[in-house]
Design a protein around this motif. Structure first.
Motif, PDB file in Angstrom:
ATOM      1  N   ILE A 290       0.849  -1.197   0.000  1.00  0.00           N
ATOM      2  CA  ILE A 290       0.000   0.000   0.000  1.00  0.00           C
ATOM      3  C   ILE A 290       0.880   1.240   0.000  1.00  0.00           C
ATOM      4  CG2 ILE A 290      -1.865   1.221   1.179  1.00  0.00           C
ATOM      5  CD1 ILE A 290      -2.643  -1.615   0.354  1.00  0.00           C
ATOM      6  N   TYR A 291       0.567   2.177  -0.883  1.00  0.00           N
ATOM      7  CA  TYR A 291       1.276   3.457  -0.930  1.00  0.00           C
ATOM      8  C   TYR A 291       0.258   4.576  -0.725  1.00  0.00           C
ATOM      9  CZ  TYR A 291       3.945   7.437  -2.565  1.00  0.00           C
ATOM     10  OH  TYR A 291       4.561   8.654  -2.651  1.00  0.00           O
ATOM     11  N   PHE A 292       0.442   5.336   0.350  1.00  0.00           N
ATOM     12  CA  PHE A 292      -0.435   6.454   0.652  1.00  0.00           C
ATOM     13  C   PHE A 292       0.203   7.732   0.122  1.00  0.00           C
ATOM     14  CE2 PHE A 292      -1.393   3.241   3.840  1.00  0.00           C
ATOM     15  CZ  PHE A 292      -2.771   3.225   3.827  1.00  0.00           C
TER      16      PHE A 292
ATOM     17  N   ARG B  79      -3.632  13.026  -2.649  1.00  0.00           N
ATOM     18  CA  ARG B  79      -4.886  12.357  -2.274  1.00  0.00           C
ATOM     19  C   ARG B  79      -5.139  11.113  -3.137  1.00  0.00           C
ATOM     20  NH1 ARG B  79      -8.530  15.001   0.906  1.00  0.00           N
ATOM     21  NH2 ARG B  79     -10.222  13.995  -0.216  1.00  0.00           N
ATOM     22  N   ARG B  80      -4.088  10.275  -3.235  1.00  0.00           N
ATOM     23  CA  ARG B  80      -4.195   9.055  -4.017  1.00  0.00           C
ATOM     24  C   ARG B  80      -3.711   7.866  -3.183  1.00  0.00           C
ATOM     25  NH1 ARG B  80      -1.503   9.940  -9.772  1.00  0.00           N
ATOM     26  NH2 ARG B  80       0.286   9.510  -8.478  1.00  0.00           N
TER      27      ARG B  80
END
Length: 114
Positions: free
Chosen positions: A94-96, A101-102
């Motif tokens: 997971i890449y925040f 805002r993606r």
């Protein structure tokens, strides 16, 4: 689908019944599908904290005899939508991207079973 009324209380399943539970799929903007398998959203009731460790962690590759207890960790009663916790992130990278805002999601192999 499962022949049972949905709740977040302890439910007992045989190995076969457990593996007949559905994969939950969220479809995100852009047509991205986020799949969560039962071994990620069902918590083994035998997995209890022991200091900083978890004992008797469920291994989806090992068959068991009789019935085993599980608790669903999918909560459909959130007042402001859905919360995807760490169980939804199992076997995923997971890449925040907060500034843009993606969210980036990729399949991964996580060896977290004993």
């Amino acid at each position: 689908i499962t022949g049972r009324q949905y709740n977040n209380r302890l439910q007992r399943y045989t190995y076969q019944q457990f593996h007949e539970l559905p994969v939950i799929t969220f479809e995100l903007e852009g047509g991205i599908q986020w799949e969560i398998k039962p071994e990620a959203y069902m918590e083994d009731s035998a997995s209890t904290p022991n200091g900083n460790e978890t004992v008797n962690k469920y291994d989806p590759n090992k068959q068991w005899e009789g019935k085993r207890g599980f608790i669903s960790r999918v909560y459909v009663d959130e007042p402001q939508g859905v919360v995807l916790g760490s169980n939804a992130m199992m076997d995923k990278e997971i890449y925040f991207d907060i500034p843009n805002r993606r969210l980036g999601v990729a399949k991964a192999t996580c060896a977290y079973y004993n």
